[in-house]
Design an enzyme around this catalytic site. Structure first.
Site, PDB file in Angstrom:
ATOM      1  CB  CYS A  63       5.915 -11.217   5.306  1.00 15.28           C
ATOM      2  SG  CYS A  63       6.093 -10.875   7.100  1.00 15.28           S
TER       3      CYS A  63
ATOM      4  CG  HIS B 202       8.866 -11.039   3.065  1.00 17.56           C
ATOM      5  ND1 HIS B 202       9.921 -10.868   2.818  1.00 17.56           N
ATOM      6  CD2 HIS B 202       9.018 -12.317   3.452  1.00 17.56           C
ATOM      7  CE1 HIS B 202       9.389  -9.860   4.425  1.00 17.56           C
ATOM      8  NE2 HIS B 202       9.245 -11.772   5.303  1.00 17.56           N
TER       9      HIS B 202
ATOM     10  CG  ASN C 218      10.559 -10.622   7.391  1.00 19.55           C
ATOM     11  OD1 ASN C 218      10.568  -9.868   6.782  1.00 19.55           O
ATOM     12  ND2 ASN C 218      10.584 -11.889   8.097  1.00 19.55           N
TER      13      ASN C 218
END
Ligand code: UT7
Length: 340
Positions: A112, A266, A296
């Site tokens: 990520c 993020h 996500n």
């Protein structure tokens, strides 16, 4: 040293919207649980588009936004943990589809934090004078590595791609400072196995792998090629990583918290961002949040959010924006940007 900036942004999200109610028909969950524990209402899921296909769409949008042609690109970096192939790289597939025939191309895996690692890598090539224009793409089809029977993970993620064009040009969004971190000792917190070791010389029941004591002969769990996560430990790591990376950039550059106009974290969980905001002493309304719509999207999330923030027209000339990521590895990192 050359000043490096972002001269174009782009994104691509698959059209298919999957709501929390849709997921409650697949696993034992509810809209209420997902929204209160994560802030996510829906996510986009690929109905056929590959990672390279989405990367290509986001990359094309970023190039158009930058006013560049594919021929102008010297390097393509794709950050992804869900490539179409181990070989060729996603970046080479993008190069072929864009017709970016002057570019070198490679993939980068930092989970990520991939977009941050990608931007910092591009910055080094541009600063050194080796390349002028670099296309950095974060693209993921996480839906193919999710265990759709595991309610603790399958409700969290989505598919998508975000892209930036970085250049030595003195326009666009300046990159002022950066920080990258990794902590391999925590690698078990978030994993997605690759192909398991398989050859005619394998000793039965034996597999050489790494654990906290170093090289050992412990048997690795069979690789299911699905995401497995220790949610609570990742949560703690994430809050710390956001706060530490912001503080490191503040220390490095001498700016104050009040100088920061926006933070693009993020997009994993609203509660992570909320706790980081309190712990860092930075108001939550400075944090750009779109995880309610996309979930996500791993390496794609910061590029998508940056494109949406730019499109909103909200940042003013001189505004300072921090993008901060965290993820598997464990990895984390941040960049300080200045709007032009
Ligand atoms: O890019 C980085 C990727 N990863 C992350 O960012 C993940 C970070 N971690 C988190 O966001 C949170 O830890 C989660 C959202 C994954 C979980 O939230 P939590 O508040 O830590 O919940 P929990 O794991 O403590 O689980 C609480 C309960 C458990 O039931 P019991 O044992 O209390 O009966 C779980 O089985 O919630 C249950 N549960 C669910 N219930 C309904 C777990 N997933 C679900 C679900 N729906 N989807």
């Amino acid at each position: 040293m050359k000043q490096v900036g972002i001269i174009g942004t782009g994104r691509y999200l698959p059209e298919h919207v999957v709501s929390n109610d849709d997921l409650s028909r697949l696993v034992d969950t509810s809209d209420e649980w997902i929204r209160t524990r994560t802030g996510i209402s829906q996510r986009r899921i690929s109905t056929g588009m590959t990672t390279s296909g989405m990367a290509c769409e986001a990359g094309t949008a970023a190039l158009t936004n930058a006013g560049l042609e594919p021929d102008d690109i010297d390097l393509i970096i794709c950050a992804t943990i869900t490539p179409d192939y181990f070989m060729p790289s996603c970046a080479c597939l993008v190069q072929e589809r864009l017709g970016a025939k002057n570019a070198a191309a490679f993939d980068l895996a930092a989970a990520c934090t991939g977009m941050i690692y990608g931007m910092v890598t591009a910055e080094q090539f541009i600063k050194s004078g080796m390349y002028e224009n670099v296309l950095v793409i974060g693209a993921e089809t996480l839906s193919k590595v999710l265990d759709w029977k595991d309610r603790s993970t399958c409700v969290l993620f989505g598919d998508g791609a975000g892209a930036v064009v970085m250049s030595a040009a003195k326009k666009g969004i300046n990159l002022l400072a950066a920080n990258l971190e990794s902590d391999g000792s925590k690698y078990r917190l978030l994993t997605c196995p690759a192909v398991t070791l398989d050859n005619p010389f394998l000793l039965e029941q034996e597999c050489i792998c790494y654990d906290e004591n170093g090289m050992s002969n412990a048997a690795e769990p069979a690789g299911t090629q699905k995401i497995v996560m220790n949610g609570q430990e990742v949560f703690k790591y994430a809050v710390r990583a956001i706060v530490d990376n912001i503080n490191t950039l503040i220390k490095k550059t001498g700016i104050s918290k009040d100088d920061i106009a926006y933070i693009i974290p993020h997009q994993a969980n609203y509660r992570i961002i909320d706790q980081a905001s309190r712990s860092a002493g930075i108001p939550i309304d400075k944090f750009f949040i779109n995880l309610d719509r996309y979930g996500n999207t791993s390496a794609a999330s910061i590029g998508i959010a940056l494109d949406e923030l730019a499109e909103s027209g909200r940042p003013r000339r001189g505004d300072k924006v921090i993008c901060v990521g965290f993820g598997g590895g464990m990895t984390s990192g941040a960049v300080l940007l200045e709007w032009n």
